[in-house]
Design a protein around this motif. Structure first.
Motif, PDB file in Angstrom:
ATOM      1  N   PRO A   1      10.729  -8.622  39.741  1.00  0.00           N
ATOM      2  CA  PRO A   1      10.742  -7.151  39.822  1.00  0.00           C
ATOM      3  C   PRO A   1      11.669  -6.677  40.947  1.00  0.00           C
ATOM      4  N   GLU A   2      12.156  -5.446  40.818  1.00  0.00           N
ATOM      5  CA  GLU A   2      12.968  -4.849  41.885  1.00  0.00           C
ATOM      6  C   GLU A   2      12.201  -4.879  43.201  1.00  0.00           C
ATOM      7  N   ASN A   3      12.914  -4.951  44.309  1.00  0.00           N
ATOM      8  CA  ASN A   3      12.350  -4.968  45.663  1.00  0.00           C
ATOM      9  C   ASN A   3      11.538  -6.222  45.962  1.00  0.00           C
ATOM     10  N   SER A   4      11.797  -7.309  45.250  1.00  0.00           N
ATOM     11  CA  SER A   4      11.110  -8.574  45.533  1.00  0.00           C
ATOM     12  C   SER A   4      11.672  -9.200  46.795  1.00  0.00           C
TER      13      SER A   4
ATOM     14  N   MET B   1      15.143  -7.842  37.963  1.00  0.00           N
ATOM     15  CA  MET B   1      16.395  -8.305  38.515  1.00  0.00           C
ATOM     16  C   MET B   1      16.470  -9.818  38.363  1.00  0.00           C
TER      17      MET B   1
ATOM     18  N   GLU C   1      13.714 -14.190  36.796  1.00  0.00           N
ATOM     19  CA  GLU C   1      13.594 -12.734  36.668  1.00  0.00           C
ATOM     20  C   GLU C   1      12.455 -12.264  37.574  1.00  0.00           C
TER      21      GLU C   1
ATOM     22  N   LYS D   1      18.150  -8.992  46.014  1.00  0.00           N
ATOM     23  CA  LYS D   1      18.784  -7.985  45.166  1.00  0.00           C
ATOM     24  C   LYS D   1      19.271  -8.652  43.886  1.00  0.00           C
ATOM     25  N   ASP D   2      19.408  -7.874  42.853  1.00  0.00           N
ATOM     26  CA  ASP D   2      19.894  -8.379  41.583  1.00  0.00           C
ATOM     27  C   ASP D   2      21.224  -9.115  41.781  1.00  0.00           C
TER      28      ASP D   2
ATOM     29  N   GLU E   1      14.503  -9.455  51.773  1.00  0.00           N
ATOM     30  CA  GLU E   1      14.602  -8.795  50.471  1.00  0.00           C
ATOM     31  C   GLU E   1      15.681  -9.444  49.614  1.00  0.00           C
TER      32      GLU E   1
END
Length: 84
Positions: A25-28, A1, A23, A70-71, A68
């Motif tokens: 990872p998801e859920n970072s 993301m 960039e 999100k993209d 959290e």
């Protein structure tokens, strides 16, 4: 993301970078972002952010490193105001 960073600080690690995209990872989380940017010093052991910087996520204040991401989020880094 992808996370957009708007930097208004004079942080040594980001001094020449005003608007960048990172960039992750998801859920970072905010902690993951700070580690990626090399800003470990801005995290306290109790999962709060340093008092020397203000962080906004999509124009809302971030207080915890476990927030959290999100993209497409926009993170703005601001120096803490001081007077004299």
């Amino acid at each position: 993301m992808k996370i957009k960073i708007e930097n208004s600080t004079q942080l040594r690690e980001l001094r020449l970078k005003r608007n960048i995209e990172v960039e992750l990872p998801e859920n970072s989380t905010v902690e993951d972002l700070l580690l990626e940017l090399g800003l470990n010093d801005l995290m306290n052991e109790d999962e709060t952010l340093s008092k020397y910087m203000v962080m906004l996520k999509n124009k809302k204040t971030v207080r915890s490193t476990d927030t959290e991401l999100k993209d497409g989020d926009t993170i703005r880094l601001l120096p803490m105001a001081s007077g004299g």
